[in-house]
Every structure is written in C-alpha cells, then in structure tokens.
Design an enzyme around this catalytic site. Structure first.
Site, PDB file in Angstrom:
ATOM      1  N   CYS A  16      -5.366  -2.644   2.571  1.00 18.18           N
ATOM      2  CA  CYS A  16      -5.252  -2.599   4.034  1.00 18.18           C
ATOM      3  C   CYS A  16      -6.436  -3.298   4.700  1.00 18.18           C
ATOM      4  O   CYS A  16      -6.679  -4.464   4.468  1.00 18.18           O
ATOM      5  CB  CYS A  16      -5.088  -1.161   4.512  1.00 18.18           C
ATOM      6  SG  CYS A  16      -4.537  -1.020   6.234  1.00 18.18           S
TER       7      CYS A  16
ATOM      8  N   LYS B 208      -9.769   2.379  -3.128  1.00 21.16           N
ATOM      9  CA  LYS B 208     -10.236   1.819  -1.859  1.00 21.16           C
ATOM     10  C   LYS B 208     -11.616   2.373  -1.526  1.00 21.16           C
ATOM     11  O   LYS B 208     -11.845   3.582  -1.589  1.00 21.16           O
ATOM     12  CB  LYS B 208      -9.244   2.162  -0.748  1.00 21.16           C
ATOM     13  CG  LYS B 208      -9.562   1.523   0.603  1.00 21.16           C
ATOM     14  CD  LYS B 208      -8.489   1.862   1.620  1.00 21.16           C
ATOM     15  CE  LYS B 208      -8.757   1.180   2.957  1.00 21.16           C
ATOM     16  NZ  LYS B 208      -7.732   1.539   3.968  1.00 21.16           N
TER      17      LYS B 208
ATOM     18  N   GLU C  69       0.836  -1.202   0.000  1.00 19.51           N
ATOM     19  CA  GLU C  69       0.000   0.000   0.000  1.00 19.51           C
ATOM     20  C   GLU C  69       0.873   1.256   0.000  1.00 19.51           C
ATOM     21  O   GLU C  69       1.843   1.343   0.753  1.00 19.51           O
ATOM     22  CB  GLU C  69      -0.889  -0.009   1.245  1.00 19.51           C
ATOM     23  CG  GLU C  69      -1.759   1.217   1.422  1.00 19.51           C
ATOM     24  CD  GLU C  69      -2.497   1.219   2.754  1.00 19.51           C
ATOM     25  OE1 GLU C  69      -3.486   1.974   2.876  1.00 19.51           O
ATOM     26  OE2 GLU C  69      -2.092   0.472   3.672  1.00 19.51           O
TER      27      GLU C  69
END
Length: 516
Positions: A395, A342, A279
């Site tokens: 994540c 995301k 990430e």
C-alpha cells in the site's frame, strides 16, 4: 493602474481575515494541479498568490505570526481539496466511524498545514525584498515538505513534484533530484511568477527556461528509452474488485475466494509465470486455511509463483497474538518461500497513535482487526522463484522517496494495495502517480496489483505498459520490463535536493534586496 496592478494591491492590502480566506482559496486552487485533474498551471499560480499575500504581510505588524497563519490557511485549502478522499475510509463502516468525519475534516488538513505554517513563519524571519524573497520562500517550503515526509512516520502525499503528473518528460528529472528536488524547483517556479505582478521578469524567465530544459531532457530520455523485458517472466496482476465492506463478511467469503481463483486461472495467449494478488486479497488467514493453500499449490503447479497480500498472526504467548500486514510468496506446488511484513504502518488505519487518548475519545482503528498491527523491519529484497529478486511494498509504503529499497538492489518493485479505502476517484490516481515516480527515481519497473484498481505494470521510465482502470474486475497480463542501471537518485538519494537548497541559499544571499 492596470487590472493586474489593482489585483496585486488588493492582495497586499487585505485585512487579516480576508487574507486568510484568500490564502485558503489560493491553496484550494493549487490542489487542482494534482491528479486526477493534473492542471499544473493552477499549482504554480497558487504559489505565486501565496507569495503576493506574504508580500503584504511583510510590511505590516507581526509579520512572523501573520506569515505563519497565512501559509497555514494556504496549506489547509490545498490539503482539504487535494486530499478530500480521506473521508472515504470512514464511510466503509459508517455506523462506527462516520461520526469522526467532522473531526477529520478539520484535524487532518489542519495538522498537515502546520508544516506550511512553519514555512511561512521562517520565510518572514528571513525575508528580503526583491527576488531574494522568492528563493527564501522556496527553501523554507521545500524543507518543510521534506519534513512532512519524515516527521511522525511522514505523509509525503501530493508533494508539489507530483503536480507534473501531466508531463512525463518533466517527471524524468526525478531520476536525478528525486521528488523533493523537483518539489523545490516547482515551488521556486510558481513563486517566481509573483514577480510578474511587479513587472520583474528575470526570475520568471529563468525558471521558465529551467523547466523547458527539464522537459527537453526528459523528452530526449523517453525517446531513447528501450522497451526491453526480462526473458521468461510473464506477469499476471489480479484485480478482483471486491468492495471494502464485503471483503470479510461471512456470506461473501466463498465468492471472494472463488473470484481470485477464477481470475488467476483464466486462459491467456502467454501463460503467466508470476501471479500477483492485491493487499489482503484472501478473505481469511491463509495460516488457518490449509485447504486454500493446497488449492494454491494446484493452481501454481511446478512452474508458477504467487505473490499475495494477507494478514499474518504470530502467537506471543498462550493468550495473546500479534498481527502483521504481510506479503506471502508461494513457489512451485504452493511452497511458501518468503514472507514480508509491512514496516511503514498507516496511523489510525493499522495502528492507533496515542492509544490511551484516542480510546478515551472514542476513536477506533479503521481496519477491523484486534489491536494494532505490528511493524516489520523492512524494507527488504525477496527472492521470487522464476523471476528477479523484488522489493515488496504494501500500500502506501511506496509513497516514501528513498525508502523503498533494502540493502540489496532488486530487479523490480511489487506494490500490493487496496485503494478501495481511498474512494472512487482522486485517491487511487494520486497513489498510482507516486508508484510511477518511484519507478523513475529508482530506475526499476513496478508491478502494482490493486483490489479495485488501478492495477498496472510500470516500466522504469514511469510509463504504464499495461493497466486496468478503477472499479473493474479483471487481469493485467504483461512481460516484466527490464530494470535500468541504478539512477543518480538511486545511488545518492536526496543529495541532489540538498545541493539545490545550498545553491538557492547562496543565490538568496548574493541577490541584492530591493524595495517593493
């Protein structure tokens, strides 16, 4: 009177503030069942102690109020100990954020414990003496854990199901009932042990038998498991191990980029075909660094693919832009073939809930980017050149049972993360365990690239095929495990959990109430 009888009587007769203290201690004890210690008996004992405390509440005035307070204190102890790593993000930039730690120490576990308070209150409303109370408690606790995973975007971290991290065979039940189903069974098992103190053996014996069967079934599943891999796909996970407070400082930018390049280009007996960076791995926006994109093209050549996390900027008008926490896929020659944004953002990390109030109180976002990140519209399935289509997860998006797959079932999951935010011990290991559980639930392998670790290739049975531990710089080279056919959980989601709730509710109604 035996020592066990005296201890049980003590728990049931304690005054209000001592009961709250005992519940806090029971919750803290139960947290030892989670990673990295994985001492699951303590999780079960914690639930048994909570039921014994609620036994005392049931025969005293104001049982609903006191039941809520007792369960809240239990949750406060469990979350404070089990998720103590939550303080670490505030130490990355201590000048601006360390002052918030005392507030976080109270508000974070205290807020999550409100779900436990709800479970305690409803348990008291529906209380029935004898074994029925065990079933009522497990139903209420299991439902509130489901709510914790969904309300206000949800935070299903350290579900009771994850107390079985030490037993991969038991975790295999996630392929059928998922994390919430195993959570309900785990709470029921632990709560049933309260009957041992009353010399009642039926419920403890039944639940012990259930988990022996779960273990045996899981062990058989693992014994029959294959180790097939996808032909022609060789993964390389890059773990640069860059401290969070050095990621974007100007004097470290060249070093950080060079480290990614050097690890990517390391020689190996089998040439990797798909490289995965963590990430936000590049220390700058790739959109504004054409030289870096050219270098990526040279690294990849005509036959390799790079998947990397990076921030993405989109201009909304002449003066404003919005940012996304994104994942980029570069194919042959560095051609950008796919972008994923995301969609499940971290409160106070990537966006500020109640912005006006938070700003007035002086709270700021932990991620040092202007404004809040915008949310994507995922989950999605992306085409990966030279490999099966993949489900990207950035994540903590991998935390959410049943919410990791888009409309099209992928052949694997890619989880890019930066667990340096979660401290050097418990947080990253708990996060890794959720990735293992998602693999089992969905029957899909997971490739997990983490900045400071733990990077791992996980097969669809939750086994770590290859891994690189915390705080180490290096690479993980491995073949991509073959996906299984869709599991029962992948096909039906939390239907198994719902059926278990219905079964427990019927059993609680049928089982006759008994006096203590």
């Amino acid at each position: 009177m035996s020592a066990l009888d005296r201890f049980t009587r003590l728990l049931q007769d304690v005054t209000e503030w001592r009961r709250l203290l005992a519940a806090f201690a029971a919750g803290a004890l139960s947290a030892l069942g989670f990673a990295p210690l994985d001492l699951f008996p303590f999780l079960l004992i914690g639930f048994a102690l909570l039921v014994l405390l609620l036994d005392g509440v049931a025969v005293k005035p104001r049982p609903v109020r006191n039941g809520a307070a007792t369960a809240w204190s239990f949750g406060f102890g469990q979350f404070m100990v089990g998720m103590h790593w939550i303080f670490y993000p505030f130490l990355v930039d201590p000048i601006h954020h360390a002052w918030q730690i005392p507030f976080v120490a109270l508000l974070f576990p205290g807020g999550l414990a409100l779900f436990m308070a709800l479970a305690g209150a409803v348990t008291m409303l529906l209380w029935r003496e004898g074994p029925a109370r065990i079933l009522v408690f497990a139903i209420c606790y299991g439902v509130t854990e489901w709510l914790r995973g969904h309300v206000l975007t949800g935070l299903p971290w350290n579900l009771p199901a994850y107390g079985w991290g030490a037993s991969l065979p038991v975790m295999q039940s996630g392929a059928v009932v998922g994390a919430y189903g195993l959570t309900l069974l785990t709470v029921l098992f632990g709560a049933s042990l309260a009957d041992v103190a009353r010399r009642r053996w039926i419920m403890p014996a039944v639940m012990t038998g259930v988990f022996v069967l779960l273990w045996a079934a899981g062990a058989t599943r693992l014994a029959l498991a294959t180790e097939d891999s996808v032909a022609g796909v060789q993964l390389r996970l890059v773990q640069p191990n860059i401290p969070q407070d050095e990621k974007y400082k100007r004097r470290f930018v060249l070093r950080n980029w060079s480290r990614l390049v050097e690890l990517t280009m390391r020689k190996a007996p089998v040439t990797p075909t798909v490289i995965i960076w963590p990430e936000a791995a590049p220390p700058f926006l790739l959109q504004q660094a054409p030289e870096a994109v050219d270098q990526i093209g040279i690294m990849l050549g005509p036959k390799r693919t790079l998947v990397t996390g990076n921030q993405r900027m989109v201009a909304t008008n002449r003066d404003n832009s919005e940012f996304f926490n994104s994942l980029f896929v570069f194919g042959r020659g560095g051609q950008l073939t796919a972008i994923y944004d995301k969609f499940h953002l971290v409160p106070f990390g990537e966006y500020m809930p109640m912005t006006g109030l938070a700003t007035a109180l002086g709270f700021t976002k932990l991620v040092d980017f202007p404004g809040s990140f915008a949310a994507g519209d995922g989950p999605h399935t992306l085409d990966i050149p030279g490999a099966p289509a993949a489900g990207p997860l950035i994540c903590y998006e991998i935390l959410f049972p049943g919410a990791v797959i888009g409309d099209t079932r992928p052949g694997w999951l890619i989880n890019v993360t930066d667990d340096s935010w979660f401290g050097p011990w418990a947080g990253p290991r708990q996060h890794l365990l959720t990735a293992q559980f998602r693999a089992i639930e969905e029957g899909l392998p997971v490739a997990r690239a983490a900045n400071t670790g733990i990077s791992a290739v996980i097969d669809p049975y939750g086994r770590q095929i290859a891994t690189l531990d915390l705080d180490k710089m290096g690479i993980v080279d491995a073949a991509l495990p073959q996906a299984l056919t869709a599991t029962i959980y992948a096909q039906f989601g939390d239907v198994g959990f719902l059926l278990l709730l219905i079964f427990c509710a019927v059993a609680a109604w049928v089982v006759p109430a008994k006096r203590a």
